[in-house]
Design a protein around this motif. Structure first.
Motif, PDB file in Angstrom:
ATOM      1  N   GLY A  36       0.827  -1.200   0.000  1.00 20.60           N
ATOM      2  CA  GLY A  36       0.000   0.000   0.000  1.00 20.60           C
ATOM      3  C   GLY A  36       0.859   1.247   0.000  1.00 20.60           C
ATOM      4  N   ALA A  39      -1.729   8.032   1.223  1.00 16.56           N
ATOM      5  CA  ALA A  39      -2.400   8.988   0.349  1.00 16.56           C
ATOM      6  C   ALA A  39      -2.423  10.390   0.966  1.00 16.56           C
ATOM      7  CB  ALA A  39      -3.816   8.532   0.047  1.00 16.56           C
ATOM      8  N   LYS A  74      -4.319   8.530   5.817  1.00 16.89           N
ATOM      9  CA  LYS A  74      -5.187   7.873   4.833  1.00 16.89           C
ATOM     10  C   LYS A  74      -4.273   7.059   3.932  1.00 16.89           C
ATOM     11  CE  LYS A  74      -8.293   9.066   1.005  1.00 16.89           C
ATOM     12  NZ  LYS A  74      -8.872  10.233   0.289  1.00 16.89           N
ATOM     13  N   PHE A  76      -4.039   3.755   0.806  1.00 14.34           N
ATOM     14  CA  PHE A  76      -4.635   2.831  -0.151  1.00 14.34           C
ATOM     15  C   PHE A  76      -3.796   1.565  -0.185  1.00 14.34           C
ATOM     16  CE2 PHE A  76      -6.168   6.858  -1.965  1.00 14.34           C
ATOM     17  CZ  PHE A  76      -7.511   6.559  -2.088  1.00 14.34           C
ATOM     18  N   ASN A  80      -7.445  -2.692  -3.207  1.00 14.34           N
ATOM     19  CA  ASN A  80      -8.515  -1.684  -3.261  1.00 14.34           C
ATOM     20  C   ASN A  80      -9.151  -1.409  -1.905  1.00 14.34           C
ATOM     21  OD1 ASN A  80      -8.217  -1.219  -6.018  1.00 14.34           O
ATOM     22  ND2 ASN A  80      -9.585  -2.917  -6.514  1.00 14.34           N
ATOM     23  N   LEU A  82      -9.187   0.926   1.459  1.00 18.79           N
ATOM     24  CA  LEU A  82      -8.829   2.273   1.871  1.00 18.79           C
ATOM     25  C   LEU A  82      -8.971   2.348   3.384  1.00 18.79           C
ATOM     26  CD1 LEU A  82      -8.363   5.333   1.231  1.00 18.79           C
ATOM     27  CD2 LEU A  82     -10.834   5.498   0.947  1.00 18.79           C
TER      28      LEU A  82
END
Length: 166
Positions: A36, A39, A74, A76, A80, A82
């Motif tokens: 990951g 973000a 935050k 990702f 997929n 979050l």
């Protein structure tokens, strides 16, 4: 003749063991693949044990332990998923498999919002807390783990999908 065959077998076994240990060392030194990426960051978010603050686009790896103080994160993931980590939170990534969309996170304290969009597989992922395990698949929910008297309590709010508490 029997002694000669025995010595050759020992030599062959020694070479196999030596090659096996070399392959393990080479494999261990290969760079890990990130699972990951960060973000957004508000404040300072720390990778526990590495003494690094995370920045936008910082990679996240299996085994990472993420901690926020008066900050938020935050991220990702490649399956997929979050996540949003709120202030004073501590999350560890114990297991992750993007091919099967199966993962295991441990939320030790704080607030975590999980939005999981991998509904096509039959695998169910898991978030562990000190008081309950939460199974999910294709769901959007919030977890809060907080101290209460002498133990920690867990609250779960479901926005979309289903979760199973065990």
């Amino acid at each position: 003749m029997g002694l000669r065959i025995l010595n050759r077998a020992k030599l062959f076994l020694f070479i196999i063991i030596l090659l096996g240990s070399l392959v393990q060392k080479i494999y261990a030194n290969l760079p890990k693949r990130p699972i990951g990426f960060v973000a957004e960051v508000a404040g300072e978010v720390n990778k526990v044990g590495q003494g690094k603050d995370l920045l936008v686009k910082s990679p996240i790896y299996l085994g990472d332990r993420l901690e926020t103080s008066l900050s938020a994160l935050k991220a990702f993931f490649i399956d997929n998923t979050l996540i949003y980590m709120g202030p004073e939170s501590f999350l560890s990534i114990d297991s992750f498999s993007s091919m099967k969309s199966k993962s295991l996170f441990s939320l030790h304290k704080g607030v975590l919002r999980m939005s999981s969009y991998h509904q096509k597989t039959s695998s169910i992922s898991l978030i562990k807390t000190s008081s309950v395990d939460i199974e999910y698949k294709g769901s959007d929910f919030l977890i809060r783990v907080f101290p209460y008297k002498t133990f920690f309590r867990t609250q779960v709010i479901i926005f979309r999908g289903k979760v199973k508490l065990r």
